[in-house]
Design a protein around this motif. Structure first.
Motif, PDB file in Angstrom:
ATOM      1  N   PRO A 239       0.820  -1.212   0.000  1.00  0.00           N
ATOM      2  CA  PRO A 239       0.000   0.000   0.000  1.00  0.00           C
ATOM      3  C   PRO A 239       0.853   1.261   0.000  1.00  0.00           C
ATOM      4  CG  PRO A 239      -0.796  -1.568   1.628  1.00  0.00           C
ATOM      5  CD  PRO A 239       0.512  -2.109   1.125  1.00  0.00           C
ATOM      6  N   ALA A 240       2.068   1.157   0.543  1.00  0.00           N
ATOM      7  CA  ALA A 240       2.955   2.315   0.597  1.00  0.00           C
ATOM      8  C   ALA A 240       3.389   2.784  -0.782  1.00  0.00           C
ATOM      9  CB  ALA A 240       4.190   1.996   1.448  1.00  0.00           C
ATOM     10  N   ASP A 241       3.178   1.954  -1.825  1.00  0.00           N
ATOM     11  CA  ASP A 241       3.499   2.407  -3.180  1.00  0.00           C
ATOM     12  C   ASP A 241       2.819   3.739  -3.480  1.00  0.00           C
ATOM     13  OD1 ASP A 241       4.485  -0.224  -3.206  1.00  0.00           O
ATOM     14  OD2 ASP A 241       4.035  -0.470  -5.322  1.00  0.00           O
ATOM     15  N   MET A 242       1.548   3.836  -3.104  1.00  0.00           N
ATOM     16  CA  MET A 242       0.793   5.051  -3.406  1.00  0.00           C
ATOM     17  C   MET A 242       1.311   6.236  -2.602  1.00  0.00           C
ATOM     18  SD  MET A 242      -3.066   3.666  -3.861  1.00  0.00           S
ATOM     19  CE  MET A 242      -3.404   2.148  -4.760  1.00  0.00           C
ATOM     20  N   ALA A 243       1.673   5.982  -1.359  1.00  0.00           N
ATOM     21  CA  ALA A 243       2.227   7.056  -0.537  1.00  0.00           C
ATOM     22  C   ALA A 243       3.564   7.523  -1.098  1.00  0.00           C
ATOM     23  CB  ALA A 243       2.386   6.578   0.901  1.00  0.00           C
ATOM     24  N   VAL A 244       4.389   6.574  -1.597  1.00  0.00           N
ATOM     25  CA  VAL A 244       5.674   6.941  -2.187  1.00  0.00           C
ATOM     26  C   VAL A 244       5.455   7.791  -3.435  1.00  0.00           C
ATOM     27  CG1 VAL A 244       7.749   6.044  -3.300  1.00  0.00           C
ATOM     28  CG2 VAL A 244       6.880   4.949  -1.230  1.00  0.00           C
ATOM     29  N   PHE A 245       4.421   7.468  -4.214  1.00  0.00           N
ATOM     30  CA  PHE A 245       4.132   8.280  -5.391  1.00  0.00           C
ATOM     31  C   PHE A 245       3.704   9.691  -5.004  1.00  0.00           C
ATOM     32  CE2 PHE A 245       0.767   9.916  -8.221  1.00  0.00           C
ATOM     33  CZ  PHE A 245       1.578  10.259  -9.305  1.00  0.00           C
ATOM     34  N   ARG A 246       2.798   9.812  -4.030  1.00  0.00           N
ATOM     35  CA  ARG A 246       2.382  11.139  -3.594  1.00  0.00           C
ATOM     36  C   ARG A 246       3.583  11.933  -3.061  1.00  0.00           C
ATOM     37  NH1 ARG A 246      -1.819  12.695  -6.229  1.00  0.00           N
ATOM     38  NH2 ARG A 246      -3.863  12.044  -5.461  1.00  0.00           N
ATOM     39  N   LEU A 247       4.470  11.230  -2.379  1.00  0.00           N
ATOM     40  CA  LEU A 247       5.682  11.860  -1.867  1.00  0.00           C
ATOM     41  C   LEU A 247       6.553  12.353  -3.024  1.00  0.00           C
ATOM     42  CD1 LEU A 247       6.868  12.335   0.959  1.00  0.00           C
ATOM     43  CD2 LEU A 247       8.059  10.148   0.741  1.00  0.00           C
ATOM     44  N   ALA A 248       6.681  11.518  -4.063  1.00  0.00           N
ATOM     45  CA  ALA A 248       7.477  11.895  -5.226  1.00  0.00           C
ATOM     46  C   ALA A 248       6.863  13.093  -5.944  1.00  0.00           C
ATOM     47  CB  ALA A 248       7.602  10.710  -6.181  1.00  0.00           C
ATOM     48  N   GLN A 249       5.530  13.108  -6.068  1.00  0.00           N
ATOM     49  CA  GLN A 249       4.861  14.259  -6.679  1.00  0.00           C
ATOM     50  C   GLN A 249       5.183  15.554  -5.933  1.00  0.00           C
ATOM     51  OE1 GLN A 249       0.636  13.164  -6.764  1.00  0.00           O
ATOM     52  NE2 GLN A 249       0.692  13.410  -8.991  1.00  0.00           N
TER      53      GLN A 249
END
Length: 622
Positions: free
Chosen positions: A338-348
């Motif tokens: 699930p952290a994949d999505m959080a990592v993407f938001r972080l990257a954005q």
């Protein structure tokens, strides 16, 4: 960081249109520049994110004598040092031409002198040989497929599919591996006939079409004689970490860092700040609105202590449904965490301020940071019990443990596995071999495809197994795809190969000392950070899925996993899937990991298999 692709045809010419389609598919990896090149049987495609020599170093690139052509993804951190040792007539100030110069002078074995993160293709014109190379620990990806007309390769699977132009198929033999680890270990993938180049390996494709794979790097064996004094090891680790962070700062664009508040990222940020002095440093953290998992206060405390300009991004349950298909397309695989999505938001969020970020991946896998390493001595003792009684006792005990003891349930499940390999696999496995058999209706294949790495003890074997599987196939793949989805370069300095070699030469008792995981790294961190930051209990980068699966996305899970059009329902035992959903819904059990694994597979199938021609990523992610 860039996106690369290409084809080595059985007979030329290659499809220029196909190469352009590859470059366009990889545009999110390289929004700054795009180019293709072909000559006879060989063709390359490139999409560039400009980091070093921003105005030059255009690719694909060719040696001045015409002997080699390359297409390169990544960074060679020691390119300036290598350049000084070369009398090559350079036309650029970048690292790609340094690679070319090394190939001209030393041949493909020049790769052994590179320090950095990379995946590249190099074609030697005289012998008509294509070389595919991936960095030592697998920070960057590279895939390939043998087709009727030759070999096609790319940074991402979707680029290969786009060139071939045929509907992709699921590899049924990899489904068991996916259920066992939420990702498929190299060299296999969930796609039939598409393979993943293993870390530390290179492939040669001859003019005849013959393919040869060679491992050019492996972590060293433990050397107890080299490190008799733990304090000397701490000093050496400190020096190597500072050197690795310094090397990872090589860039002609702004560089920031992720700061979760945990030991690894906090140490990286503290060292960065010391090295950069008064220069400003941007840091980034994600929060989930759940005090059980949020480490926002700790991240802020480290930021204030070190002195960074700190940014926070909030992740909501609604983000999951909105982003899930798009990020599955970017990953070319089910989202393993699930952290994949959080990592993407972080990257954005980070991409609005910097082009490169440093992160703390690798600290746990190098220095024994996971709680499971404390159970290593138990594993050796429990293996003395015959496998049959061990499995029965494990099932009974796990069923009686309450949901709040989730780590203990995982430990019981792993320790009661029927074999040495089963114990290694099951620590991160959503489903045991027996559960996978009930879902698939056939015997597990994962254990037959993998082996127990050699090691001096159980901790050493665990670490080597994680370095070869969990780290590259899960964490690093996630880091690459989610950062590249936002056109952001990610660098994990703890995975500098010199630091990796040092870590694996150390005896286990220096890493897990007195029952304390990651003792060595924490001793280094104490030199830079307050004890309250270093010694606090590990939380990890987690998302509150247990509650979300009972509320905001509960109905979605039922529809996708049990509906008439469901890939999961038609492929696996539907009754077992329903039983799993009901157990979690009762509130007495926490089955979030298993539900996530199945639901993520379903979403990937919708976007990448069913929708391979028509699916379009969401706005702002290409």
């Amino acid at each position: 960081m860039c996106g690369i692709g290409g084809v080595f045809a059985e007979c030329g010419p290659v499809s220029e249109g196909g190469l352009r389609a590859m470059a366009l598919t990889l545009q999110h990896r390289g929004p700054d520049e795009s180019a293709v090149w072909s000559e006879g049987r060989i063709g390359f495609a490139h999409a560039r994110l400009s980091i070093i020599d921003v105005g030059g170093s255009h690719q694909p690139m060719h040696a001045v004598d015409g002997s080699w052509s390359v297409v390169f993804n990544g960074e060679i951190f020691n390119y300036r040092e290598l350049r000084k040792d070369s009398d090559y007539p350079y036309h650029t100030d970048g690292d790609t031409e340094v690679l070319l110069a090394g190939l001209v002078r030393h041949g493909i074995r020049f790769v052994e002198r590179l320090r950095g993160q990379y995946a590249f293709a190099a074609f030697h014109h005289e012998t008509e040989t294509l070389h595919l190379v991936r960095d030592r620990v697998g920070v960057l990806p590279l895939y390939y497929r043998n087709v009727a007309g030759g070999l096609v390769f790319g940074s991402e699977i979707k680029s290969i599919i786009r060139y071939v132009g045929c509907a992709p198929c699921v590899d049924p033999d990899s489904l068991d591996s996916y259920l066992a680890g939420r990702s498929v270990p190299s060299p296999n993938t969930l796609y039939a006939d598409i393979r993943k180049l293993r870390p530390g390996h290179r492939v040669e494709v001859r003019a005849s079409g013959e393919l040869f794979e060679k491992r050019y790097w492996a972590p060293p064996a433990v050397d107890r004689a080299e490190w008799p004094d733990p304090r000397e090891a701490v000093d050496a680790a400190d020096t190597l970490i500072r050197d690795a962070v310094s090397a990872a700062l090589v860039a002609d664009v702004p560089v920031g860092a992720y700061l979760s508040g945990g030991v690894d990222s906090s140490l990286i940020v503290a060292v960065m700040k010391q090295l950069r002095g008064s220069a400003p440093l941007e840091t980034f953290v994600a929060g989930f609105g759940d005090p059980r998992y949020d480490e926002l206060a700790w991240a802020k405390r480290v930021s204030d202590y070190v002195g960074t300009k700190h940014h926070q991004v909030d992740v909501r349950a609604e983000d999951f449904l909105d982003l899930w298909p798009t990020l599955s397309w970017h990953r070319d695989a089910p989202l393993s965490e699930p952290a994949d999505m959080a990592v993407f938001r972080l990257a954005q969020a980070a991409r609005q301020h910097v082009t490169v970020v440093l992160s703390g991946e690798g600290g746990d896998e190098l220095f024994g940071g996971y709680p499971k390493y404390r159970f290593a001595s138990w594993a050796r003792i429990i293996r003395r019990i015959p496998s049959g009684p061990r499995r029965v006792a494990g099932r009974l005990l796990e069923a009686r443990l309450p949901k709040r003891l989730s780590r203990q349930r995982v430990a019981v499940r792993a320790l009661s596995a029927e074999s040495d390999l089963g114990q290694l696999v099951t620590w991160f496995a959503p489903f045991t071999s027996e559960e996978r058999q009930r879902l698939l209706g056939s015997g597990p294949t994962t254990e037959r495809q993998r082996s127990v790495p050699e090691g001096v003890d159980d901790i050493d074997r665990m670490l080597r197994f994680d370095l070869e599987s969990w780290l590259p196939d899960n964490l690093l793949e996630r880091g690459d795809r989610m950062s590249m989805a936002a056109s952001l370069e990610l660098r994990p300095p703890l995975l500098d190969h010199r630091l990796v070699e040092f870590a694996f030469s150390l005896p286990s008792e220096i890493k897990v000392r007195g029952g304390k995981p990651k003792w060595l790294l924490k001793e280094v961190a104490k030199r830079y950070l307050p004890d309250e930051v270093v010694l606090r209990k590990k939380v990890g980068f987690r998302v509150p899925l247990d509650e979300w699966f009972r509320s905001g996305i509960c109905d979605n899970a039922w529809d996708r996993l049990t509906g008439s059009a469901s890939f999961v329902a038609s492929t696996f035992n539907r009754d077992e899937v329903c039983r799993l959903l009901m157990r979690h819904g009762s509130g007495r059990f926490n089955e979030e990991s298993r539900i996530w694994t199945l639901l993520s597979l379903e979403v990937w199938h919708e976007a990448c298999i069913k929708g391979w021609e028509t699916f379009a990523p969401g706005e702002g992610t290409r």
